[in-house]
Design a protein around this motif. Structure first.
Motif, PDB file in Angstrom:
ATOM      1  N   UNK A 284       0.789  -1.335  -0.048  1.00 22.82           N
ATOM      2  CA  UNK A 284      -0.038   0.009   0.115  1.00 22.82           C
ATOM      3  C   UNK A 284       0.994   1.250  -0.110  1.00 22.82           C
ATOM      4  N   UNK A 285       0.244   2.456   0.158  1.00 29.20           N
ATOM      5  CA  UNK A 285       0.733   3.552   0.025  1.00 29.20           C
ATOM      6  C   UNK A 285       2.111   3.786   1.250  1.00 29.20           C
ATOM      7  N   UNK A 286       3.045   4.149   0.893  1.00 29.95           N
ATOM      8  CA  UNK A 286       4.177   4.660   2.101  1.00 29.95           C
ATOM      9  C   UNK A 286       4.885   5.920   1.780  1.00 29.95           C
ATOM     10  N   UNK A 287       5.629   6.382   2.626  1.00 28.13           N
ATOM     11  CA  UNK A 287       6.372   7.520   2.596  1.00 28.13           C
ATOM     12  C   UNK A 287       7.708   7.232   3.001  1.00 28.13           C
ATOM     13  N   UNK A 288       8.803   7.372   2.352  1.00 27.35           N
ATOM     14  CA  UNK A 288      10.110   6.928   2.659  1.00 27.35           C
ATOM     15  C   UNK A 288      10.945   8.051   3.222  1.00 27.35           C
ATOM     16  N   UNK A 289      11.579   7.949   4.322  1.00 29.05           N
ATOM     17  CA  UNK A 289      12.457   9.246   4.959  1.00 29.05           C
ATOM     18  C   UNK A 289      13.500   8.502   4.827  1.00 29.05           C
ATOM     19  N   UNK A 290      14.783   9.245   4.209  1.00 30.59           N
ATOM     20  CA  UNK A 290      16.158   8.780   4.361  1.00 30.59           C
ATOM     21  C   UNK A 290      17.124   9.726   4.272  1.00 30.59           C
ATOM     22  N   UNK A 291      18.362   9.787   4.766  1.00 27.76           N
ATOM     23  CA  UNK A 291      19.485  10.386   4.796  1.00 27.76           C
ATOM     24  C   UNK A 291      20.609   9.869   4.545  1.00 27.76           C
ATOM     25  N   UNK A 292      21.528  10.602   3.709  1.00 29.41           N
ATOM     26  CA  UNK A 292      22.831  10.018   3.488  1.00 29.41           C
ATOM     27  C   UNK A 292      23.829  11.124   4.034  1.00 29.41           C
ATOM     28  N   UNK A 293      24.926  10.668   4.585  1.00 26.20           N
ATOM     29  CA  UNK A 293      26.050  11.770   4.977  1.00 26.20           C
ATOM     30  C   UNK A 293      27.275  11.247   5.282  1.00 26.20           C
TER      31      UNK A 293
ATOM     32  N   UNK B  17      34.743   9.701  10.676  1.00 32.88           N
ATOM     33  CA  UNK B  17      35.839   9.362   9.346  1.00 32.88           C
ATOM     34  C   UNK B  17      35.768  10.572   8.855  1.00 32.88           C
ATOM     35  N   UNK B  18      34.858  11.456   8.727  1.00 33.15           N
ATOM     36  CA  UNK B  18      35.047  12.764   7.581  1.00 33.15           C
ATOM     37  C   UNK B  18      36.416  13.394   8.229  1.00 33.15           C
ATOM     38  N   UNK B  19      36.513  13.517   9.550  1.00 35.71           N
ATOM     39  CA  UNK B  19      37.788  14.088  10.070  1.00 35.71           C
ATOM     40  C   UNK B  19      39.075  13.551   9.780  1.00 35.71           C
ATOM     41  N   UNK B  20      39.030  12.131   9.574  1.00 33.98           N
ATOM     42  CA  UNK B  20      40.192  11.485   9.148  1.00 33.98           C
ATOM     43  C   UNK B  20      40.439  11.580   7.907  1.00 33.98           C
ATOM     44  N   UNK B  21      39.488  11.934   7.016  1.00 31.90           N
ATOM     45  CA  UNK B  21      39.635  12.107   5.589  1.00 31.90           C
ATOM     46  C   UNK B  21      39.260  11.088   4.750  1.00 31.90           C
ATOM     47  N   UNK B  22      38.323  10.415   5.382  1.00 28.09           N
ATOM     48  CA  UNK B  22      37.654   9.108   4.597  1.00 28.09           C
ATOM     49  C   UNK B  22      36.396   9.414   4.012  1.00 28.09           C
ATOM     50  N   UNK B  23      36.146   8.852   2.877  1.00 27.24           N
ATOM     51  CA  UNK B  23      34.941   9.044   2.220  1.00 27.24           C
ATOM     52  C   UNK B  23      33.711   8.432   2.568  1.00 27.24           C
ATOM     53  N   UNK B  24      33.552   7.683   3.598  1.00 28.54           N
ATOM     54  CA  UNK B  24      32.729   6.789   4.158  1.00 28.54           C
ATOM     55  C   UNK B  24      31.018   7.746   4.180  1.00 28.54           C
ATOM     56  N   UNK B  25      30.225   6.920   3.761  1.00 29.41           N
ATOM     57  CA  UNK B  25      28.738   7.510   4.030  1.00 29.41           C
ATOM     58  C   UNK B  25      27.868   6.659   4.686  1.00 29.41           C
ATOM     59  N   UNK B  26      27.104   7.222   5.440  1.00 21.81           N
ATOM     60  CA  UNK B  26      26.151   6.649   6.424  1.00 21.81           C
ATOM     61  C   UNK B  26      24.594   6.692   5.777  1.00 21.81           C
ATOM     62  N   UNK B  27      23.700   5.730   5.609  1.00 24.75           N
ATOM     63  CA  UNK B  27      22.339   5.752   5.379  1.00 24.75           C
ATOM     64  C   UNK B  27      21.614   5.481   6.586  1.00 24.75           C
ATOM     65  N   UNK B  28      20.702   6.387   6.640  1.00 21.90           N
ATOM     66  CA  UNK B  28      19.512   6.143   7.724  1.00 21.90           C
ATOM     67  C   UNK B  28      18.142   6.327   7.001  1.00 21.90           C
ATOM     68  N   UNK B  29      17.235   5.134   7.204  1.00 24.06           N
ATOM     69  CA  UNK B  29      16.095   5.094   6.468  1.00 24.06           C
ATOM     70  C   UNK B  29      14.972   4.530   7.275  1.00 24.06           C
ATOM     71  N   UNK B  30      13.899   5.242   7.115  1.00 27.65           N
ATOM     72  CA  UNK B  30      12.526   4.736   7.706  1.00 27.65           C
ATOM     73  C   UNK B  30      11.449   4.676   6.626  1.00 27.65           C
ATOM     74  N   UNK B  31      10.835   3.239   6.700  1.00 26.99           N
ATOM     75  CA  UNK B  31       9.523   3.467   5.670  1.00 26.99           C
ATOM     76  C   UNK B  31       8.226   3.386   6.488  1.00 26.99           C
ATOM     77  N   UNK B  32       7.480   4.251   6.048  1.00 30.90           N
ATOM     78  CA  UNK B  32       6.508   4.426   6.894  1.00 30.90           C
ATOM     79  C   UNK B  32       5.001   4.342   6.187  1.00 30.90           C
ATOM     80  N   UNK B  33       4.143   3.647   6.948  1.00 30.61           N
ATOM     81  CA  UNK B  33       2.740   3.585   6.222  1.00 30.61           C
ATOM     82  C   UNK B  33       2.133   4.946   6.207  1.00 30.61           C
ATOM     83  N   UNK B  34       1.573   5.280   5.063  1.00 28.56           N
ATOM     84  CA  UNK B  34       1.141   6.571   4.760  1.00 28.56           C
ATOM     85  C   UNK B  34      -0.161   6.819   5.450  1.00 28.56           C
TER      86      UNK B  34
END
Length: 452
Positions: free
Chosen positions: A362-371, A376-393
């Protein structure tokens, strides 16, 4: 009829040991258990415990590099596989002794031998001894699957990975599931030139598409050569190693080939089918919601049933069986909303529905952030994190949570609690963020990135 014991458990892994202990210590049952290999089963001896220790070991090169970026005058040294392997074996022996101590403390009689089912109320030990039991529990777990290809005997499985005489220089990991992907990361982290073949379109099938794509991209960026749509036709011994002839037309040479192409229930030769116990097409023991087979006195728990093949699930199934049969507390284990973690680098933690599975309902909403995370940013690495929530609309309930990044396994355990309680997106939004952390993104995402 008088039985020798009230319960006979075949298999000394996590599920069998839990069932035996609860039945004996809390249910007052006379219990015996047979294990033909080392006590502790796949998880403790040849699975998640030694694998996680190898994950820890493989992560130190990046930690050392980060330490230098933070101002520490440290230099990476050589990794001593022989020393690590000896320490690992000592730890596994300690854990095995703890399992044996737990059973002894509960009064469980242990037989260090193979057992098969002779009839609905009797087992036969490899020693020739016959033991009758009011109830029999099959908890024999699973085994690695290697396809029947020319040269298959040249490959190793996850069972042998913890006992290698030396680390290879070049390794091929065949498979795209969590075991294959984890070992690809481990080998790469330990300095092995690592290639991964998977016949499917993307590794980590069954997980959220966005999350597994994120993991795959990070693994490749770190230097792991992932070849999807590729399988092995045959393996050949060469003067310099093992040649893998692949479906993409290539022929590459490796020092080690690891097959991690899935596992199969370890039910062969137990004598179950002759008694009327139904087995599935992969050999899984078919059970009902109470873990009972078609033969009322025979039950099964854990990976041998091929329901949800995770150690904590086997433990809960074993406990529920003992509660139901020996403690008078009818208990069904709910296999929904089970959190899990994949210890790749980066880690993947997940609970609930993927975006694809939720959208089909059924209908959903997706909330996501990558950063890029602060450390590791301070250490100069290019790592990225993903946070994601799938929500019933409609209901606003959070149907799924998917985290890719350092500590994802730790975070998902906590996220599983509110999601299991039916928390809504607004419940998450009302939670004050802990700053500065990666996990604060779970409660600060206000606008959906996708709907549908």
């Amino acid at each position: 009829m008088a039985f020798d014991v009230d319960l006979f458990v075949i298999g000394g892994g996590s599920g069998g040991v839990r069932a035996a202990r609860i039945a004996a210590a809390e249910g007052g049952a006379r219990v015996a258990l047979a294990e033909e290999s080392r006590m502790g089963g796949t998880c403790v001896i040849r699975g998640c415990v030694p694998k996680k220790l190898m994950v820890f070991a493989s992560d130190f090169p990046t930690q050392i590099a980060d330490a230098r970026a933070y101002g520490w005058d440290v230099q990476p040294g050589a990794f001593d596989w022989t020393r690590f392997r000896a320490a690992l074996e000592a730890e596994l022996s300690r854990l095995e002794a703890a399992y044996r101590g737990t059973l002894a403390g509960a009064g469980v009689q242990v037989h260090d031998t193979r057992a098969t089912v002779e009839d609905a109320h009797a087992v036969r030990l490899a020693t020739g001894e016959r033991i009758t039991a009011k109830h029999i529990l099959i908890a024999t777990g699973g085994r690695p699957f290697v396809p029947d290809i020319p040269g298959a005997d040249l490959a190793v499985t996850s069972n042998e990975m913890f006992h290698l005489p030396a680390l290879p220089r070049r390794a091929l990991v065949v498979g795209g599931g969590y075991i294959a992907s984890e070992f690809a990361g481990i080998l790469h982290g330990l300095g092995v030139q690592t290639t991964q073949y998977y016949r499917g379109a993307q590794i980590l099938r069954g997980f959220d598409d966005e999350a597994r794509g994120h993991v795959s991209n990070a693994m490749q960026a770190a230097g792991i050569a992932i070849h999807c749509g590729t399988d092995v036709l045959r393996l050949e011994r060469t003067p310099g190693g093992i040649r893998a002839v692949a479906t993409d037309g290539t022929e590459r040479e490796f020092d080690l080939v690891l097959y991690a192409t899935g596992r199969r229930p370890n039910s062969a030769g137990l004598g179950l089918e002759a008694l009327g116990v139904e087995l599935g097409r992969h050999g899984e023991v078919v059970v009902d919601d109470w873990s009972q087979t078609a033969v009322p006195s025979i039950h099964a728990v854990g990976d041998v049933t091929n329901r949800v093949n995770l150690t904590p699930v086997a433990i809960r199934e074993g406990h529920a069986f003992a509660d139901t049969v020996f403690r008078g507390v009818p208990t069904k284990f709910d296999h929904c909303l089970i959190a899990s973690a994949v210890f790749t680098r980066p880690e993947l933690g997940t609970v609930g529905l993927s975006e694809e599975a939720a959208r089909a309902l059924g209908p959903i909403e997706v909330y996501a952030a990558t950063f890029r995370p602060m450390q590791t940013l301070f250490a100069g690495r290019q790592d990225r994190v993903l946070m994601k929530l799938v929500v019933d609309a409609a209901s606003r309930k959070v149907l799924g949570c998917h985290i890719v990044g350092p500590g994802a396994g730790e975070m998902i355990q906590l996220a599983a609690i509110p999601i299991g309680m039916g928390a809504t997106k607004e419940d998450f939004d009302r939670t004050v963020a802990v700053h500065p952390t990666m996990a604060e993104e779970l409660v600060t995402m206000r606008k959906p990135v996708r709907t549908g």
